[in-house]
Design an enzyme around this catalytic site. Structure first.
Site, short mmCIF file in Angstrom:
data_model
loop_
_atom_site.label_atom_id
_atom_site.label_comp_id
_atom_site.label_asym_id
_atom_site.label_seq_id
_atom_site.Cartn_x
_atom_site.Cartn_y
_atom_site.Cartn_z
N TYR A 11 0.83 -1.22 0.00
CA TYR A 11 0.00 0.00 0.00
C TYR A 11 0.87 1.28 0.00
CZ TYR A 11 -3.44 3.35 1.94
OH TYR A 11 -4.25 4.44 2.18
N PHE A 80 9.90 -0.92 3.81
CA PHE A 80 8.48 -1.06 4.16
C PHE A 80 8.12 -2.49 4.57
CE2 PHE A 80 8.29 2.42 0.96
CZ PHE A 80 7.62 3.37 1.70
N SER A 124 5.74 3.54 13.29
CA SER A 124 4.29 3.76 13.44
C SER A 124 4.00 4.57 14.69
CB SER A 124 3.63 2.38 13.56
OG SER A 124 2.31 2.50 14.02
N THR A 126 2.10 3.69 16.66
CA THR A 126 1.86 2.66 17.67
C THR A 126 2.98 2.60 18.72
OG1 THR A 126 1.01 0.40 17.86
CG2 THR A 126 2.97 0.68 16.53
N TYR A 148 3.23 -6.59 17.40
CA TYR A 148 3.48 -5.70 16.25
C TYR A 148 4.17 -4.42 16.71
CZ TYR A 148 2.66 -2.24 12.60
OH TYR A 148 2.84 -1.23 11.67
N LYS A 152 8.11 -2.68 15.92
CA LYS A 152 8.44 -1.32 15.47
C LYS A 152 9.40 -0.64 16.47
CE LYS A 152 6.35 -1.58 11.68
NZ LYS A 152 7.14 -1.65 10.44
N PHE A 177 0.96 8.04 11.07
CA PHE A 177 -0.30 8.02 11.81
C PHE A 177 -1.29 7.15 11.01
CE2 PHE A 177 0.21 10.10 15.86
CZ PHE A 177 1.56 10.36 15.76
N ARG A 291 -13.98 -0.92 21.35
CA ARG A 291 -13.07 -2.02 21.00
C ARG A 291 -11.96 -2.11 22.04
NH1 ARG A 291 -10.19 -1.80 15.12
NH2 ARG A 291 -9.25 0.05 16.04
N GLY A 293 -8.65 -2.12 23.88
CA GLY A 293 -7.34 -1.56 23.55
C GLY A 293 -7.42 -0.21 22.85
P1 NAD Z 1 1.40 -3.65 3.03
O1 NAD Z 1 1.12 -4.98 3.62
O2 NAD Z 1 0.44 -3.11 2.05
O3 NAD Z 1 2.84 -3.66 2.34
C1 NAD Z 1 3.91 -4.44 2.80
C2 NAD Z 1 4.55 -5.09 1.59
O4 NAD Z 1 5.68 -5.84 2.05
C3 NAD Z 1 3.61 -6.09 0.90
O5 NAD Z 1 3.67 -5.89 -0.49
C4 NAD Z 1 4.17 -7.46 1.29
O6 NAD Z 1 3.95 -8.41 0.28
C5 NAD Z 1 5.64 -7.15 1.49
N1 NAD Z 1 6.35 -7.99 2.44
C6 NAD Z 1 6.02 -8.30 3.72
N2 NAD Z 1 6.98 -9.04 4.29
C7 NAD Z 1 7.96 -9.22 3.35
C8 NAD Z 1 9.22 -9.87 3.34
N3 NAD Z 1 9.68 -10.52 4.39
N4 NAD Z 1 9.95 -9.82 2.21
C9 NAD Z 1 9.48 -9.16 1.11
N5 NAD Z 1 8.33 -8.52 1.06
C10 NAD Z 1 7.56 -8.55 2.17
O7 NAD Z 1 1.62 -2.65 4.24
P2 NAD Z 1 1.67 -1.06 4.23
O8 NAD Z 1 0.39 -0.55 4.79
O9 NAD Z 1 2.13 -0.58 2.91
O10 NAD Z 1 2.78 -0.81 5.35
C11 NAD Z 1 4.13 -0.59 5.00
C12 NAD Z 1 4.94 -0.40 6.25
O11 NAD Z 1 4.40 0.68 7.00
C13 NAD Z 1 4.96 -1.60 7.20
O12 NAD Z 1 6.24 -1.69 7.75
C14 NAD Z 1 3.93 -1.23 8.25
O13 NAD Z 1 4.19 -1.86 9.47
C15 NAD Z 1 4.13 0.27 8.33
N6 NAD Z 1 2.96 1.00 8.84
C16 NAD Z 1 1.76 0.87 8.17
C17 NAD Z 1 0.64 1.57 8.66
C18 NAD Z 1 -0.71 1.43 7.98
O14 NAD Z 1 -1.71 1.80 8.61
N7 NAD Z 1 -0.80 0.96 6.76
C19 NAD Z 1 0.76 2.39 9.80
C20 NAD Z 1 1.99 2.50 10.42
C21 NAD Z 1 3.09 1.81 9.91
N1 UFG Z 2 -13.26 1.89 14.11
C1 UFG Z 2 -14.63 1.65 14.15
N2 UFG Z 2 -15.11 0.58 13.45
C2 UFG Z 2 -14.31 -0.25 12.72
C3 UFG Z 2 -12.91 0.02 12.70
C4 UFG Z 2 -12.42 1.09 13.41
O1 UFG Z 2 -15.38 2.36 14.81
O2 UFG Z 2 -14.81 -1.21 12.12
C5 UFG Z 2 -12.74 3.06 14.85
C6 UFG Z 2 -11.75 2.71 15.95
O3 UFG Z 2 -12.42 2.42 17.14
C7 UFG Z 2 -10.90 3.99 16.01
C8 UFG Z 2 -10.90 4.49 14.56
O4 UFG Z 2 -12.01 3.86 13.93
O5 UFG Z 2 -11.54 4.95 16.81
C9 UFG Z 2 -9.64 4.12 13.79
O6 UFG Z 2 -9.42 2.72 13.90
P1 UFG Z 2 -8.32 1.97 13.00
O7 UFG Z 2 -8.37 0.52 13.37
O8 UFG Z 2 -8.51 2.33 11.58
O9 UFG Z 2 -6.95 2.66 13.45
P2 UFG Z 2 -6.23 2.65 14.86
O10 UFG Z 2 -5.82 4.06 15.12
O11 UFG Z 2 -7.04 2.02 15.91
O12 UFG Z 2 -4.99 1.71 14.57
C10 UFG Z 2 -3.98 2.16 13.69
C11 UFG Z 2 -3.25 0.99 13.03
C12 UFG Z 2 -2.48 0.19 14.04
C13 UFG Z 2 -1.63 1.09 14.89
C14 UFG Z 2 -2.46 2.21 15.49
C15 UFG Z 2 -1.64 3.20 16.27
O13 UFG Z 2 -4.17 0.13 12.40
O14 UFG Z 2 -1.62 -0.69 13.35
O15 UFG Z 2 -3.10 2.93 14.42
O16 UFG Z 2 -0.76 3.83 15.45
F1 UFG Z 2 -1.08 0.36 15.90
#
Ligand code: NAD
Ligand code: UFG
Length: 335
Positions: A11, A80, A124, A126, A148, A152, A177, A291, A293
């Site tokens: 993504y 990533f 993150s 997180t 998770y 990080k 975020f 939810r 946590g």
């Molecule tokens: P994503 O799952 O869409 O992308 C991760 C990509 O890495 C995928 O294409 C997957 O196939 C590949 N991958 C996973 N493990 C692998 C490995 N061992 N070797 C090769 N490829 C591998 O996730 P994303 O949302 O694009 O997130 C990217 C990064 O950002 C991650 O490190 C995630 O933890 C971090 N992050 C994401 C969010 C979010 O909400 N999307 C928030 C905070 C941090």
């Molecule tokens: N929510 C709903 N209904 C749903 C899903 C989410 O009401 O079906 C609400 C949650 O309670 C929260 C808000 O929407 O208030 C956002 O929830 P998300 O799950 O989209 O995002 P979070 O902030 O809870 O979690 C995200 C990432 C985690 C990360 C966290 C802190 O998904 O990986 O941010 O950075 F750990």
């Protein structure tokens, strides 16, 4: 400059590849397709009208990484590749530690072998400890609540120790975020799990009539409408932040940490109502229990990233909601 992007078909990775190519970087991607597919390569090329080099494989595969570094002069890495589902990490901690930590160590070992010392790391929000002292600043207290989060926080520590051992490293740690949205073309976006955990993917499944209604987790928080508040950031703005970070570490030998958010908090109902308005589609919802946590409010102070690396966001909640849905519509047409 040649940039290795691990997880570059995911993504955030795919949107960052677009921004890298638009900024004239050469892009080499490694991805094992765990959560992505090769159609994304064609779509990145379609958007940018530029080419990238793709290696299918795992970042834990040291021989493959060595091959990549032998075949390409890699100047910097954006890492990533990781697993990202909090709930799954609680159920399968070893899988998370193995993928997220082992891959980082293998990557850093090979980078060191090839004297490549510049890395941008996906961290993150997180990593922050729950607090009422908002907005979150880079020096706010840290705590991991699940495996998770630990991957990080440990990832950040590993990079910190590495930098302390050798000040020639140049490391940007980006704490994202809540990324939502997709490229305005609708050609690339987020792969959505069967039953998504996160808000926007869930809304999209409801919009697409794959799920009947959204459950809003609690409407009795101390917020303007009782629902939880988060700092949603458009993934294209987030992707651009990686270019800012790269430019910064290109010219400095530092380790530094940046919040990538907008600094603005929106409630669940703000998001749902905006989605309904801009896409002119109904999103049925019910109010459910809180939810486990979840926290009431979470948002960033992104001012350090603005001052230090020139990071700023241009897209608002309406853009985020419109572009998120565009990806669903375009995929429907193409499938
Ligand atoms: P994503 O799952 O869409 O992308 C991760 C990509 O890495 C995928 O294409 C997957 O196939 C590949 N991958 C996973 N493990 C692998 C490995 N061992 N070797 C090769 N490829 C591998 O996730 P994303 O949302 O694009 O997130 C990217 C990064 O950002 C991650 O490190 C995630 O933890 C971090 N992050 C994401 C969010 C979010 O909400 N999307 C928030 C905070 C941090
Ligand atoms: N929510 C709903 N209904 C749903 C899903 C989410 O009401 O079906 C609400 C949650 O309670 C929260 C808000 O929407 O208030 C956002 O929830 P998300 O799950 O989209 O995002 P979070 O902030 O809870 O979690 C995200 C990432 C985690 C990360 C966290 C802190 O998904 O990986 O941010 O950075 F750990």
């Amino acid at each position: 400059m040649n940039i290795l992007v691990t997880g570059g078909l995911g993504y955030i990775g795919s949107h960052t590849c677009v921004e890298l190519l638009n900024s004239n970087y050469n892009v080499v991607v490694i991805d094992n397709l765990y959560n992505s597919n090769t159609k994304t390569i064609e779509n990145i090329k379609k958007i940018t009208k530029k080419d990238l080099k793709f290696y299918l494989g795992d970042v834990k595969d040291k021989l493959l990484l060595q091959q990549i570094f032998n075949e390409n002069k890699i100047d910097a890495v954006i890492h990533f590749a990781a697993y990202k589902a909090v709930g799954e990490s609680v159920a399968k901690p070893l899988m998370y530690y193995d993928n997220n930590i082992s891959s980082l160590i293998t990557l850093l070992t090979v980078m060191d072998e090839y004297n490549c010392k510049k890395i941008v790391f996906s961290s993150s929000a997180t990593v922050y400890k729950e607090t009422k002292k908002l907005p979150l600043k880079e020096n706010s207290d840290k705590f991991a609540y699940n495996p998770y989060g630990n991957t990080k926080l440990f990832g950040e520590k590993i990079l910190e120790d590495l930098y302390n051992s050798d000040n020639n490293y140049s490391i940007a740690i980006l704490r994202y975020f809540n990324p939502i949205g997709s490229h305005e073309s609708g050609l690339i976006g987020e792969n959505i799990f069967d039953i998504p955990n996160n808000l926007m993917p869930y809304i999209l499944k409801v919009a697409n009539k794959e799920l009947d209604y959204l459950t809003i987790y609690g409407d009795n928080y101390e917020t303007h409408d009782g629902t939880g508040i988060r700092d949603y950031i458009h993934v294209v703005d987030l992707a651009k932040g990686h270019i800012n970070a790269l430019e910064y570490i290109k010219d400095n030998t530092v380790i530094d940490y940046f919040n990538l958010g907008t600094g603005i908090g929106y409630s669940v109902l703000d998001v749902v109502k905006t989605f309904i308005k801009v896409n002119n589609i109904d999103i049925p919802y019910k109010i459910g229990k809180r939810r486990d946590g979840d926290i009431a409010v979470n948002y960033s102070d992104p001012s350090y990233a603005r001052e230090k690396i020139g990071f700023y966001t241009t897209k608002n909640l309406e853009d985020m909601c419109k572009d998120s849905y565009k990806y669903v519509l375009v995929n429907k047409i193409n499938n």
